[in-house]
Design an enzyme around this catalytic site. Sequence first.
Site, PDB file in Angstrom:
ATOM      1  N   GLN A  24      16.608   1.883 -15.766  1.00 41.32           N
ATOM      2  CA  GLN A  24      16.052   0.766 -15.002  1.00 41.32           C
ATOM      3  C   GLN A  24      14.740   0.306 -15.659  1.00 41.32           C
ATOM      4  O   GLN A  24      13.837   1.110 -15.894  1.00 41.32           O
ATOM      5  CB  GLN A  24      15.784   1.227 -13.564  1.00 41.32           C
ATOM      6  CG  GLN A  24      14.793   0.412 -12.760  1.00 41.32           C
ATOM      7  CD  GLN A  24      15.288  -0.988 -12.447  1.00 41.32           C
ATOM      8  OE1 GLN A  24      14.736  -1.936 -12.971  1.00 41.32           O
ATOM      9  NE2 GLN A  24      16.314  -1.100 -11.604  1.00 41.32           N
ATOM     10  N   ARG A  26      12.357  -1.340 -14.508  1.00 47.01           N
ATOM     11  CA  ARG A  26      11.198  -1.282 -13.634  1.00 47.01           C
ATOM     12  C   ARG A  26      10.826   0.158 -13.333  1.00 47.01           C
ATOM     13  O   ARG A  26      11.607   0.911 -12.776  1.00 47.01           O
ATOM     14  CB  ARG A  26      11.514  -2.028 -12.335  1.00 47.01           C
ATOM     15  CG  ARG A  26      10.312  -2.248 -11.467  1.00 47.01           C
ATOM     16  CD  ARG A  26      10.674  -3.166 -10.343  1.00 47.01           C
ATOM     17  NE  ARG A  26       9.503  -3.562  -9.606  1.00 47.01           N
ATOM     18  CZ  ARG A  26       9.546  -4.388  -8.575  1.00 47.01           C
ATOM     19  NH1 ARG A  26      10.697  -4.905  -8.201  1.00 47.01           N
ATOM     20  NH2 ARG A  26       8.451  -4.704  -7.933  1.00 47.01           N
ATOM     21  N   SER A  40      10.623  -3.500   7.741  1.00 48.14           N
ATOM     22  CA  SER A  40      11.566  -4.596   7.989  1.00 48.14           C
ATOM     23  C   SER A  40      12.991  -4.068   8.119  1.00 48.14           C
ATOM     24  O   SER A  40      13.759  -4.524   8.975  1.00 48.14           O
ATOM     25  CB  SER A  40      11.478  -5.610   6.843  1.00 48.14           C
ATOM     26  OG  SER A  40      12.453  -6.611   6.976  1.00 48.14           O
ATOM     27  N   GLY A  45      17.572  -3.940   9.427  1.00 48.02           N
ATOM     28  CA  GLY A  45      18.563  -3.398   8.528  1.00 48.02           C
ATOM     29  C   GLY A  45      18.488  -4.029   7.144  1.00 48.02           C
ATOM     30  O   GLY A  45      17.636  -4.877   6.876  1.00 48.02           O
ATOM     31  N   LEU A  47      19.831  -6.570   4.652  1.00 48.77           N
ATOM     32  CA  LEU A  47      20.589  -7.814   4.774  1.00 48.77           C
ATOM     33  C   LEU A  47      21.440  -8.113   3.540  1.00 48.77           C
ATOM     34  O   LEU A  47      22.421  -8.854   3.638  1.00 48.77           O
ATOM     35  CB  LEU A  47      19.619  -8.979   5.023  1.00 48.77           C
ATOM     36  CG  LEU A  47      18.711  -8.820   6.244  1.00 48.77           C
ATOM     37  CD1 LEU A  47      17.816 -10.040   6.403  1.00 48.77           C
ATOM     38  CD2 LEU A  47      19.543  -8.599   7.512  1.00 48.77           C
ATOM     39  N   GLY A  67      18.966  -3.516  -6.799  1.00 44.20           N
ATOM     40  CA  GLY A  67      18.590  -3.214  -5.422  1.00 44.20           C
ATOM     41  C   GLY A  67      17.853  -1.911  -5.253  1.00 44.20           C
ATOM     42  O   GLY A  67      17.870  -1.311  -4.179  1.00 44.20           O
ATOM     43  N   GLU A  68      17.173  -1.440  -6.311  1.00 47.66           N
ATOM     44  CA  GLU A  68      16.488  -0.151  -6.202  1.00 47.66           C
ATOM     45  C   GLU A  68      15.350  -0.193  -5.190  1.00 47.66           C
ATOM     46  O   GLU A  68      15.073   0.807  -4.515  1.00 47.66           O
ATOM     47  CB  GLU A  68      15.956   0.310  -7.564  1.00 47.66           C
ATOM     48  CG  GLU A  68      15.358   1.708  -7.500  1.00 47.66           C
ATOM     49  CD  GLU A  68      15.149   2.346  -8.856  1.00 47.66           C
ATOM     50  OE1 GLU A  68      14.396   3.339  -8.914  1.00 47.66           O
ATOM     51  OE2 GLU A  68      15.755   1.893  -9.838  1.00 47.66           O
ATOM     52  N   GLU A 101      17.420  -9.922 -12.380  1.00 41.12           N
ATOM     53  CA  GLU A 101      16.885  -9.581 -11.061  1.00 41.12           C
ATOM     54  C   GLU A 101      15.375  -9.345 -11.115  1.00 41.12           C
ATOM     55  O   GLU A 101      14.617  -9.867 -10.296  1.00 41.12           O
ATOM     56  CB  GLU A 101      17.568  -8.332 -10.514  1.00 41.12           C
ATOM     57  CG  GLU A 101      17.071  -8.003  -9.098  1.00 41.12           C
ATOM     58  CD  GLU A 101      17.455  -6.611  -8.637  1.00 41.12           C
ATOM     59  OE1 GLU A 101      17.638  -6.439  -7.424  1.00 41.12           O
ATOM     60  OE2 GLU A 101      17.538  -5.699  -9.474  1.00 41.12           O
ATOM     61  N   ARG A 105      11.607 -11.573  -9.645  1.00 44.55           N
ATOM     62  CA  ARG A 105      10.607 -10.994  -8.757  1.00 44.55           C
ATOM     63  C   ARG A 105       9.226 -11.264  -9.331  1.00 44.55           C
ATOM     64  O   ARG A 105       9.008 -11.207 -10.548  1.00 44.55           O
ATOM     65  CB  ARG A 105      10.824  -9.494  -8.587  1.00 44.55           C
ATOM     66  CG  ARG A 105      12.217  -9.118  -8.149  1.00 44.55           C
ATOM     67  CD  ARG A 105      12.230  -7.736  -7.560  1.00 44.55           C
ATOM     68  NE  ARG A 105      11.435  -7.693  -6.331  1.00 44.55           N
ATOM     69  CZ  ARG A 105      11.917  -8.013  -5.125  1.00 44.55           C
ATOM     70  NH1 ARG A 105      13.163  -8.395  -4.987  1.00 44.55           N
ATOM     71  NH2 ARG A 105      11.139  -7.952  -4.059  1.00 44.55           N
TER      72      ARG A 105
END
Length: 567
Positions: A24, A26, A40, A45, A47, A67-68, A101, A105
């Site tokens: 990864q 990041r 959140s 949950g 989303l 999605g880490e 991804e 960000r």
Amino acid sequence: MSIDLTHPHFGMIPIEYIVADPNQPRKTFDEDALAELSESIKQSGILQPILTRPVAGSDTDVEIVAGERRYRAAKLAGLTEVPAIVREISDAEVAIMQLVENHQRADVAPIEEAEKMRKAMDDYGFSIEDLCEKMGVKRRWAYSRLQLLQLAPEARAALTEGKVNASTALLVARIPVPALQEKAMSEILANNGRDGTMSHRAAQELLAARYMLDLDEAPFDPADAKLVKGCGSCQECPKRAGNQPDVFTDVDANTCTDPDCFETKKQTHFKIILTKAEKKKIPIFSDWKEMQEQFPYGTTVSGSDRLWGLQRLVNHSEMSSKSIHEALSISQLPKPAAYLVEHDGEPVPKYLKIDIQNALEKAGIARTEEQQAEHLAELEKAAADETDGSRAPGPAIPKTRIEETIAAAYDKYHQAVFSAIRDQLQPAHTAAVYRAMAARLAVAASTGGFYIEISNDVGETYDVDLAQHAEVESMLEQATDEDVCRLYIEGLLEPGRVHSSEIRDGEFVPDEDDSDMVSLYAALYKVARIVGVDTSELQREAFRDIETKPTKALAPDAAWPFPKSKE
């Protein structure tokens, strides 16, 4: 729970089956932001499902593709399972997905993004164009990101720790020498002792001045591939900005980005000049006072000196502001009479003034004495013809001899005023003189390109070389207020030369558009009044031998851009 995760799947997956991708890009995650995301998730949950792929050799484990952050926040929130998608995805596809991804960000670390881009190129053969297309970025941005990988360790640490932003770090990364990078970064972080780190603009100006050198101004031949062994020609060098246009998008093409190599070539060039001078028996001096023992002041000139100090120029208005080196080609220059080695090691050629005068005459830039006599006779005849009406109508005649004579008288007058100010300055005058000088400096600085220059004849009155900063600082530590004030006067008030074009109706009228000259002469007269110089007597003496004298004294105060003092 029995789930076959070796095939495509969508649904809730136990969090214990999910593993992070060791590749990864990041590596750093904002703990506060994770905590907010965790809260959140507790309330609403997850989303958006986490994208995963099967781990080779395992029936249950899946590896995170995207999605880490959600995965880490879910663990903080205490979730035991999370919504996820399992899909067969190749390593190359994963690399691109993660790049896209993370790029989307705002808080991704620039170095980490650059490392992943380079890995994708090295491991999977992606080109810079492929990455630009997949990530939706421009080529210039991609090259800039990758350039950050050239940062030396200490400079990279400054970026990683958030001491500088990516745009400022990029300026440093373009310096090809690691030691110079670290030096530049330390200067940016120190910010000249001020609070905070240097701004991007200030850093850009710093690096442009100290680490980006103009090859057009190099004293050596940039095309000489044999000057320094192993260095080659500057024209083909990768450290020349023009040879890396994608990296140096905002830098002139003919810029050297390696000051160490530039300095080596410069000093080698200087040594070659001195070696040749020794073979030709040309004197070499390291101290200008020592040189003047053999070549008295006024007998030599430098290539940077302006032509206004020479005689009988054919086109005075156009040529007088040019330097000797601008006016004469290398083949037209005479043999140097001596070399004066400056503090940076540069051997400056000194030419006999008479040799330069002869070279100008030979090049047709100046007239010989015979040609000048003929020229003046023609002017006087034309002036006489115009006076008695016998001259036929035609184009306006050139400047007359009387205007040139009056201009010379004004030069003599101004120098006399300047010398008298230096001689008559007393401690009681300093405060008032400083106020006048502050006004003069403000106007001079506002004109742009202004700099203080001490002439050689003024410099001879000091026991130190005014070109040596350390010597001047040492002198000023022992100087009185009067001495310091006198140095300001000599740097800011020394009059320039009056040209015949500035003589109108027999008097000197500086061009009102030249605010620097207007302020110079206004300050000269104002300071003269402060210290008690009798300017009228000096003017009479300067014009004693001229039949046509100015009808009225110059009143530069009328053009002075500051309110008159109450003194």
